[in-house]
Enzyme design. Structure first.
Site, PDB file in Angstrom:
ATOM      1  CG  ASP A 191      -1.795   1.169   1.070  1.00 48.94           C
ATOM      2  OD1 ASP A 191      -2.789   1.345   0.387  1.00 48.94           O
ATOM      3  OD2 ASP A 191      -1.623   1.998   2.133  1.00 48.94           O
ATOM      4  CD  GLU A 211      -3.607   1.301  -4.560  1.00 53.08           C
ATOM      5  OE1 GLU A 211      -4.839   1.376  -4.761  1.00 53.08           O
ATOM      6  OE2 GLU A 211      -2.713   1.878  -3.519  1.00 53.08           O
ATOM      7  CB  CYS A 264     -14.947  -5.613   3.099  1.00 53.23           C
ATOM      8  SG  CYS A 264     -14.910  -6.904   4.589  1.00 53.23           S
ATOM      9  CB  CYS A 267     -17.753 -10.092   3.289  1.00 56.71           C
ATOM     10  SG  CYS A 267     -18.182  -8.163   3.411  1.00 56.71           S
ATOM     11  CB  CYS A 283     -16.898  -4.470   6.779  1.00 58.15           C
ATOM     12  SG  CYS A 283     -17.899  -5.336   5.185  1.00 58.15           S
ATOM     13  CB  CYS A 286     -18.770  -9.492   7.110  1.00 60.53           C
ATOM     14  SG  CYS A 286     -17.153  -8.536   6.885  1.00 60.53           S
ATOM     15  CG  ASP A 293      -2.084   2.221   5.583  1.00 64.29           C
ATOM     16  OD1 ASP A 293      -3.005   2.858   4.706  1.00 64.29           O
ATOM     17  OD2 ASP A 293      -1.471   2.854   6.513  1.00 64.29           O
TER      18      ASP A 293
END
Length: 336
Positions: A191, A211, A264, A267, A283, A286, A293
């Protein structure tokens, strides 16, 4: 899996102090490189409009013709090696464009383009630790801040000048001290908030996923720009690219619009807006509590594994999936 014995090529960069006469040659080369690149790009763009393609060999033939004209005769006053190299770079830019890996090549600006010129083996002489460029009478006054690998000779030399007027020379050499590492079975998602050194990451993991963040587009967001700056993201990515290549590791780049922070990892539910100030969140699907991070790194790793397994790109869905994964596989389309 065994370890290959081929040596890795590395660039060794040094300051140098040219005389006025020595500075004149690369200065002319910088301008000629930019001119030839733009001329070739214009010619290829015109051909593209006619649904024709111009390859490197054809562009090289054009260069020969340009040198014979009165208007462009000055192109013959500098070494032909950097001019041919810029045509090769343009060819690579078009190959990436046709392969849908990059945008259409852009023209080089006098003010914004980097001042540099590349010299392959025929464009320089390196003897007894002294470097002499083509069209120069004597060697450059190089500040050898570190030695080249013992017994290695440069296969390419790049001369550049920065905005402050300082001169640099970069020598591409084989480094026998760098060999691919044994394969390992671990992988890691990275990250933008990461603050670890890159060599350790490369040594400990076979696959690294990051990324495709564009720092220039993120400076508009002060908070995000600060975070990226703190992590030295641009430098870290460059080091990861180099070291992954050196040590036989895989570096996977995921679409910068992939919602790694808001998805998430447990889930697959996609959260709403999440400003950078939110460092932890729960979340709604769930109830899992996420460190921002850590969650992003897990999602990047999953996306990277999908890319590596399927050879596909990863792009985000544009609407909340209601508990389904926010990742789609995008299979590359064949070139028409």
């Amino acid at each position: 899996m065994g370890v290959t014995t081929g040596h890795v090529k590395r660039a060794f960069k040094y300051r140098f102090h040219p005389t006025d006469v020595q500075a004149a040659e690369p200065s002319r080369a910088f301008g000629c490189v930019r001119k030839v690149y733009n001329l070739a790009l214009a010619a290829r763009t015109e051909a593209w409009a006619r649904k024709e393609r111009v390859n490197y060999s054809q562009a090289s033939g054009m260069l020969t013709v340009w040198k014979k004209t009165e208007e462009l005769a000055f192109l013959g006053e500098v070494s032909s090696v950097p001019l041919q190299q810029c045509l090769r770079h343009l060819q690579a830019a078009f190959s990436n464009f046709f392969g849908k890996r990059a945008k259409y090549p852009r023209f080089k600006s006098r003010k914004k383009s980097r001042k540099s010129a590349e010299y392959t083996g025929s464009g320089f002489r390196f003897r007894d630790g002294k470097l002499t460029l083509a069209k120069m009478a004597g060697p450059l006054d190089i500040v050898w801040s570190r030695p080249l690998p013992e017994g290695s000779l440069p296969s390419m030399v790049t001369v550049s000048q920065d905005a402050a007027g300082r001169w640099f020379v970069s020598l591409l050499c084989e480094d026998p001290n760098v060999v691919p590492l044994p394969a390992v079975g671990t992988a890691l998602g990275i990250d933008a908030g990461l603050d670890r050194l890159t060599t350790r990451l490369v040594r400990e993991n076979q696959t690294l996923v990051i990324e495709n963040l564009t720092v220039r587009t993120m400076v508009k967001n002060r908070g995000l720009a600060r975070a990226v700056s703190d992590a030295a993201w641009r430098q870290m990515r460059r080091m990861l690219e180099h070291e992954a290549a050196w040590y036989g590791r895989d570096l996977v780049v995921v679409d910068r619009w992939f919602p790694s922070s808001k998805l998430c990892s447990h889930c697959g539910s996609l959260a709403g807006k999440m400003p950078l100030s939110v460092r932890a969140w729960t979340c709604e699907g769930c109830g899992t509590i996420h460190d921002r991070d850590v969650n992003a790194a897990k999602n990047l790793l999953a996306a990277g594994r999908a890319v590596a397994a399927c050879g596909a790109g990863v792009r985000p869905q544009r609407r909340t999936p209601g508990g389904q994964s926010a990742m789609k596989q995008e299979t590359p389309r064949p070139e028409p």
